[in-house]
Design an enzyme around this catalytic site. Structure first.
Site, PDB file in Angstrom:
ATOM      1  N   LYS A  14       0.825  -1.214   0.000  1.00  0.00           N
ATOM      2  CA  LYS A  14       0.000   0.000   0.000  1.00  0.00           C
ATOM      3  C   LYS A  14       0.860   1.265   0.000  1.00  0.00           C
ATOM      4  CE  LYS A  14      -2.090  -0.861   3.905  1.00  0.00           C
ATOM      5  NZ  LYS A  14      -1.398  -2.079   4.357  1.00  0.00           N
ATOM      6  N   ARG A  63      -8.557   1.186   9.980  1.00  0.00           N
ATOM      7  CA  ARG A  63      -8.128  -0.187  10.222  1.00  0.00           C
ATOM      8  C   ARG A  63      -9.141  -0.955  11.061  1.00  0.00           C
ATOM      9  NH1 ARG A  63      -2.235   0.959   9.692  1.00  0.00           N
ATOM     10  NH2 ARG A  63      -1.076  -0.985   9.671  1.00  0.00           N
ATOM     11  N   ARG A  72      12.030  -6.103   4.546  1.00  0.00           N
ATOM     12  CA  ARG A  72      11.767  -4.702   4.213  1.00  0.00           C
ATOM     13  C   ARG A  72      12.783  -3.743   4.848  1.00  0.00           C
ATOM     14  NH1 ARG A  72       5.835  -2.157   4.883  1.00  0.00           N
ATOM     15  NH2 ARG A  72       6.216  -2.385   7.118  1.00  0.00           N
ATOM     16  N   ARG A 117      12.361  -1.407  10.253  1.00  0.00           N
ATOM     17  CA  ARG A 117      11.414  -0.876  11.229  1.00  0.00           C
ATOM     18  C   ARG A 117      11.385  -1.771  12.466  1.00  0.00           C
ATOM     19  NH1 ARG A 117       5.770   0.588   8.271  1.00  0.00           N
ATOM     20  NH2 ARG A 117       5.027  -0.603  10.052  1.00  0.00           N
ATOM     21  N   ARG A 126       0.975  -8.184  14.077  1.00  0.00           N
ATOM     22  CA  ARG A 126       0.335  -7.252  13.131  1.00  0.00           C
ATOM     23  C   ARG A 126      -0.591  -8.000  12.174  1.00  0.00           C
ATOM     24  NH1 ARG A 126       5.382  -4.850  10.647  1.00  0.00           N
ATOM     25  NH2 ARG A 126       4.000  -3.658   9.309  1.00  0.00           N
TER      26      ARG A 126
HETATM   27  P1  AMP Z   1       1.843   1.025   9.161  1.00  0.00           P
HETATM   28  O1  AMP Z   1       2.984   1.937   8.879  1.00  0.00           O
HETATM   29  O2  AMP Z   1       0.594   1.396   8.445  1.00  0.00           O
HETATM   30  O3  AMP Z   1       2.207  -0.428   8.989  1.00  0.00           O
HETATM   31  O4  AMP Z   1       1.504   1.220  10.711  1.00  0.00           O
HETATM   32  C1  AMP Z   1       2.460   0.926  11.718  1.00  0.00           C
HETATM   33  C2  AMP Z   1       1.786   0.778  13.065  1.00  0.00           C
HETATM   34  O5  AMP Z   1       1.164   2.017  13.435  1.00  0.00           O
HETATM   35  C3  AMP Z   1       0.668  -0.256  13.127  1.00  0.00           C
HETATM   36  O6  AMP Z   1       1.142  -1.570  13.323  1.00  0.00           O
HETATM   37  C4  AMP Z   1      -0.119   0.256  14.340  1.00  0.00           C
HETATM   38  O7  AMP Z   1       0.556  -0.033  15.548  1.00  0.00           O
HETATM   39  C5  AMP Z   1      -0.056   1.763  14.138  1.00  0.00           C
HETATM   40  N1  AMP Z   1      -1.173   2.214  13.284  1.00  0.00           N
HETATM   41  C6  AMP Z   1      -1.088   2.777  12.048  1.00  0.00           C
HETATM   42  N2  AMP Z   1      -2.299   3.072  11.561  1.00  0.00           N
HETATM   43  C7  AMP Z   1      -3.188   2.688  12.512  1.00  0.00           C
HETATM   44  C8  AMP Z   1      -4.602   2.695  12.603  1.00  0.00           C
HETATM   45  N3  AMP Z   1      -5.364   3.169  11.598  1.00  0.00           N
HETATM   46  N4  AMP Z   1      -5.173   2.206  13.745  1.00  0.00           N
HETATM   47  C9  AMP Z   1      -4.434   1.748  14.762  1.00  0.00           C
HETATM   48  N5  AMP Z   1      -3.092   1.681  14.736  1.00  0.00           N
HETATM   49  C10 AMP Z   1      -2.463   2.135  13.624  1.00  0.00           C
END
Ligand code: AMP
Length: 215
Positions: free
Chosen positions: A13, A87, A126, A159, A170
């Site tokens: 994404k 989410r 990654r 990360r 996750r």
């Molecule tokens: P991402 O970069 O989208 O993979 O997000 C990294 C982390 O940020 C996720 O594993 C969650 O811990 C937190 N996070 C990001 N977006 C959300 C969301 N919409 N709701 C809850 N936690 C989020």
């Protein structure tokens, strides 16, 4: 046109959002990036969210929704990509309410369809650039110079939540909390699925622009 990119972690994404921003008049709102920025800047929100994020868990809806609402109040936009938000069903409903108040709506939700078995491999390899947020992969999307970003020459990092134990958490969170959004948006006739299996970023981008009817 405002769109949501919906799919499991590691489905691509972020990379596709980045390509849309580069090639079309889109802005990207990545809640993951917003949280990481807050963590880096040691804000109250960052301190509150960091433990949860680094362990692979979702941040509670109330905190996430508030952060998005503030972003939408402070920024002007007309072609927004929601990347990593909503989410949960609660987040989707709150997003609807916020957009309603601004006379805006979500036009399309793109669902990134991918076999879950491939995700662990993608995420464990990654690498990301903390400066420009671009992501690479040690096998499938290598930087030109090892561990260096092609665009700003910054050092690439893994990360903290891209380690196997955190990835498993996750993926579980995706399955339980986020996957129900596929039916939720399908029932609103907003969902378009694109098959990500066996496709590189450029091939996937072609499918994405077709799904969005961009020329
Ligand atoms: P991402 O970069 O989208 O993979 O997000 C990294 C982390 O940020 C996720 O594993 C969650 O811990 C937190 N996070 C990001 N977006 C959300 C969301 N919409 N709701 C809850 N936690 C989020």
């Amino acid at each position: 046109m405002n769109i949501i990119l919906l799919g499991p972690p590691g489905s691509g994404k972020g990379t596709q959002a980045e390509m849309l921003v580069q090639n079309y008049r889109f802005q990207q709102l990545s809640t993951g990036d917003l949280f990481r920025k807050n963590i880096l800047e040691k804000t109250a929100l960052g301190l509150e969210a960091s433990k949860l994020i680094n362990s692979g868990n979702l941040v509670p809806d109330e905190i996430t929704n508030k952060m998005v609402e503030q972003y939408l109040l402070e920024n002007k936009f007309d072609n927004l990509i929601f990347d990593g938000y909503p989410r949960t069903i609660n987040q989707a409903e709150v997003l609807n309410q916020i957009l309603d108040q601004k006379n805006l709506k979500i036009d399309k939700v793109i669902f990134f369809k991918l076999n879950q078995d491939l995700l662990m491999e993608r995420l464990t390899g990654r690498l990301v650039c903390p400066l420009c947020k671009r992501s690479y992969h040690i096998k499938n999307r290598k930087p030109k110079i090892e561990m260096i970003c092609d665009f700003d020459s910054g050092p690439l990092v893994v990360r903290p939540d891209d380690h196997p134990d955190q990835i498993a958490i996750r993926l579980k969170a995706y399955e339980v909390e986020t996957a129900p959004l596929v039916d939720y948006y399908n029932n609103q006739n907003k969902l378009v699925s694109i098959n990500c299996e066996g496709k590189n970023a450029e091939e996937l981008f072609l499918n994405l622009t077709t799904a969005l009817e961009l020329s």
